[in-house]
Design an enzyme around this catalytic site. Structure first.
Site, PDB file in Angstrom:
ATOM      1  N   ASP A 119       0.836  -1.213   0.000  1.00 56.63           N
ATOM      2  CA  ASP A 119       0.000   0.000   0.000  1.00 56.63           C
ATOM      3  C   ASP A 119       0.865   1.254   0.000  1.00 56.63           C
ATOM      4  O   ASP A 119       0.343   2.358  -0.175  1.00 56.63           O
ATOM      5  CB  ASP A 119      -0.963   0.010   1.197  1.00 56.63           C
ATOM      6  CG  ASP A 119      -0.240  -0.177   2.526  1.00 56.63           C
ATOM      7  OD1 ASP A 119       0.444  -1.196   2.686  1.00 56.63           O
ATOM      8  OD2 ASP A 119      -0.352   0.705   3.390  1.00 56.63           O
ATOM      9  N   ASN A 120       2.171   1.104   0.190  1.00 55.52           N
ATOM     10  CA  ASN A 120       3.081   2.254   0.116  1.00 55.52           C
ATOM     11  C   ASN A 120       3.948   2.175  -1.135  1.00 55.52           C
ATOM     12  O   ASN A 120       5.026   2.762  -1.181  1.00 55.52           O
ATOM     13  CB  ASN A 120       3.964   2.309   1.362  1.00 55.52           C
ATOM     14  CG  ASN A 120       3.156   2.601   2.622  1.00 55.52           C
ATOM     15  OD1 ASN A 120       2.074   3.181   2.551  1.00 55.52           O
ATOM     16  ND2 ASN A 120       3.665   2.201   3.763  1.00 55.52           N
TER      17      ASN A 120
HETATM   18  P1  AMP Z   1       0.684   4.222   6.766  1.00 56.13           P
HETATM   19  O1  AMP Z   1       1.373   3.442   7.824  1.00 56.13           O
HETATM   20  O2  AMP Z   1       0.757   5.714   6.980  1.00 56.13           O
HETATM   21  O3  AMP Z   1       1.098   3.831   5.385  1.00 56.13           O
HETATM   22  O4  AMP Z   1      -0.844   3.887   6.901  1.00 56.13           O
HETATM   23  C1  AMP Z   1      -1.385   2.588   6.844  1.00 56.13           C
HETATM   24  C2  AMP Z   1      -2.892   2.667   6.939  1.00 56.13           C
HETATM   25  O5  AMP Z   1      -3.291   3.190   8.195  1.00 56.13           O
HETATM   26  C3  AMP Z   1      -3.550   3.553   5.894  1.00 56.13           C
HETATM   27  O6  AMP Z   1      -4.776   2.976   5.549  1.00 56.13           O
HETATM   28  C4  AMP Z   1      -3.742   4.832   6.628  1.00 56.13           C
HETATM   29  O7  AMP Z   1      -4.769   5.625   6.080  1.00 56.13           O
HETATM   30  C5  AMP Z   1      -4.091   4.352   8.009  1.00 56.13           C
HETATM   31  N1  AMP Z   1      -3.743   5.337   9.038  1.00 56.13           N
HETATM   32  C6  AMP Z   1      -2.502   5.675   9.436  1.00 56.13           C
HETATM   33  N2  AMP Z   1      -2.571   6.616  10.399  1.00 56.13           N
HETATM   34  C7  AMP Z   1      -3.867   6.889  10.615  1.00 56.13           C
HETATM   35  C8  AMP Z   1      -4.571   7.768  11.487  1.00 56.13           C
HETATM   36  N3  AMP Z   1      -3.945   8.570  12.337  1.00 56.13           N
HETATM   37  N4  AMP Z   1      -5.924   7.772  11.419  1.00 56.13           N
HETATM   38  C9  AMP Z   1      -6.565   6.973  10.570  1.00 56.13           C
HETATM   39  N5  AMP Z   1      -5.964   6.119   9.735  1.00 56.13           N
HETATM   40  C10 AMP Z   1      -4.629   6.068   9.739  1.00 56.13           C
HETATM   41 MG    MG Z   2       0.706   4.447   3.634  1.00 51.03          MG
END
Ligand code: AMP
Ligand code: MG
Length: 482
Positions: free
Chosen positions: A246-247
């Site tokens: 997803d990244n």
């Molecule tokens: P990330 O680790 O930033 O790539 O995020 C992984 C998933 O977690 C994605 O679906 C993000 O939208 C969700 N996510 C990360 N941080 C938050 C947050 N503070 N509130 C809601 N969703 C989050």
């Molecule tokens: Mg992400």
């Protein structure tokens, strides 16, 4: 004149949730990227207060249609069927007069139906890190999402501590991820999968449109872009830190700067992310991990590659099999460019010998290559970075010999200076900028961004930004900050 196209919002409702950003309590603009705003030809308000309202999501630009995009993803190898923009809002897609199209997205702008347990917000620290590092990557010439603005929300976010909240506005040629394909593939939504692939071809890989099988060509094009990207990361010492599917953007742009870091001393096994206990996303594993992520993408695309499953698999595997060779070719080219030699076997062998010496000496990766640019006439600053003075002297001799055999030394020097930056976003500098910003002083943040806008130039007045961390300054761990 700004023109919103919003092609993603024209796709079926299953691709996203239509939702406005959650207003911030007390928006304050921290920084606007004027150069990028001009390139996007955005019609922006004049006052900082109005800009702050735009870049927190309190006010929408005319023509914007906010959505939160659905996606899935493999996180550390585990499939999660429902992720999505849990704290991001795609404001829309703009096209400039030159026909360049960009998606504009707020991150940290509040909850959506994809938030799961999260608060939809982002702390100031990670927002600053993403702004600094993504703009530095751009200036280094690496494909990346861009940072258009950052603004404080005036609201605290609660993590382990209470932290100031902020929103970053990003621009990219697309925010579709490998995980977006996985979202529809896992649900066996084949028509949607095809629509998504068509969208990505149209937006990011237009040459694939005219191929015999556009979807095979799409897969090839994504693999080629990612091979190039991995070569660039490795030749700059970049560690993404959380290469989940997803990244991984199908545009081939670096996306989602979380616990990322640049190497200071050269360590092929370097891991910075506090949650990467097994070193899955260690520096030298990144190309292999990307191959894994692309295998996930290939699996999703199977029904589009060929109606016959066995043939689809054979096609997909043949494309995937070329990924590591393509990466190695790009890596060889880029690494040889760093030492000013043609990308032949001899150049590659010399470059790898140098890397091995750097690794054993724990030499500063960036400074060693930059010092090598001048080593023809001034070898001492280069050799001083190595513990093994005899071995590096032998290497230097061999390199100089090869350099004179292969062309003009002066041309090599100029080429090397455009391949080896003097300035990278060093972790301890980012940390210092964040600490100052948390105390209300954004001067170090602005200054860091400005220095990093010209990474290949000598900036004698900013020499301290090229210095590796002192013993007490070294940052060995970075955090996602979600
Ligand atoms: P990330 O680790 O930033 O790539 O995020 C992984 C998933 O977690 C994605 O679906 C993000 O939208 C969700 N996510 C990360 N941080 C938050 C947050 N503070 N509130 C809601 N969703 C989050
Ligand atoms: Mg992400």
């Amino acid at each position: 004149m700004m023109r919103f196209l919003n092609s993603y919002a024209r796709l079926p409702e299953s691709f996203y949730q239509r939702i406005d950003p959650e207003p911030a309590a007390a928006p304050a603009l921290i920084r606007l990227n004027h150069g990028l705003a001009a390139r996007l030809e955005l019609d922006l308000p004049d006052s900082d207060a109005d800009l702050a309202a735009v870049f927190t999501g309190n006010r929408l630009l005319a023509g914007s249609e906010p959505i939160a995009q659905a996606y899935a993803g493999h996180q550390f190898g585990q499939f999660v069927a429902q992720l999505g923009d849990g704290r991001a809002h795609l404001l829309g897609e703009v096209e400039n007069a030159a026909g360049e199209r960009f998606d504009i997205q707020l991150k940290g702008s509040g909850r959506t139906k994809f938030s799961r347990g999260g608060d939809g917000r982002a702390p100031l620290g990670p927002v600053i890190r993403e702004y600094v590092v993504s703009e530095a990557m751009h200036a280094l010439g690496v494909p990346t999402t861009r940072a258009l603005a950052m603004a404080a929300t005036g609201q605290p976010v609660f993590r382990e501590d209470e932290l100031p909240g902020a929103v970053i506005t990003r621009a990219a040629s697309g925010f579709v991820r490998v995980g977006t394909f996985e979202y529809f593939a896992a649900r066996r939504m084949e028509p949607e999968l095809r629509l998504l692939a068509d969208h990505v071809i149209e937006r990011n890989h237009p040459a694939a449109r005219d191929a015999e099988n556009p979807y095979t060509a799409l897969f090839e094009s994504v693999c080629a872009a990612q091979a190039e990207l991995m070569a660039r990361w490795l030749c700059l010492g970049f560690v993404h830190g959380v290469m989940n599917t997803d990244n991984t953007a199908v545009s081939g742009e670096t996306i989602d700067y979380g616990p990322c870091a640049f190497l200071d001393r050269y360590d092929t096994e370097a891991v910075f992310s506090s949650i990467d206990h097994l070193g899955r996303y260690a520096f030298n594993r990144q190309p292999t991990v990307m191959a894994w992520n692309l295998a996930c993408l290939g699996g999703c695309l199977l029904p589009l590659l060929d109606p016959d499953e066995a043939r689809a698999r054979a096609t997909g595997e043949a494309v995937l099999d070329r990924f590591i060779p393509t990466f190695t070719d790009r890596y060889r080219r880029e690494l040889c460019r760093k030492i000013g030699l043609p990308p032949d076997d001899e150049g590659f062998a010399l470059a790898r010998r140098l890397l091995d010496l750097m690794r054993r000496s724990r030499a500063d990766f960036t400074n060693a290559f930059r010092a090598l640019c001048d080593a023809q006439t001034a070898p001492a600053p280069f050799t001083a970075l190595f513990a093994t003075s005899e071995e590096i002297a032998v290497w230097l001799d061999d390199w100089l010999t090869r350099l004179t055999q292969t062309g003009s030394a002066e041309a090599a020097r100029a080429a090397m200076r455009s391949a080896n930056p003097a300035y990278i976003p060093r972790n301890h500098r980012i940390e210092q900028a964040i600490q100052a910003a948390m105390a209300g002083d954004f001067t170090p943040t602005h200054r860091l961004i400005e220095v990093l806008a010209h990474p290949y130039e000598d900036q004698p007045e900013n020499a301290e930004y090229a210095a590796p961390p002192r013993a007490g300054e070294r940052v060995t761990q970075t955090f996602c900050g979600t």
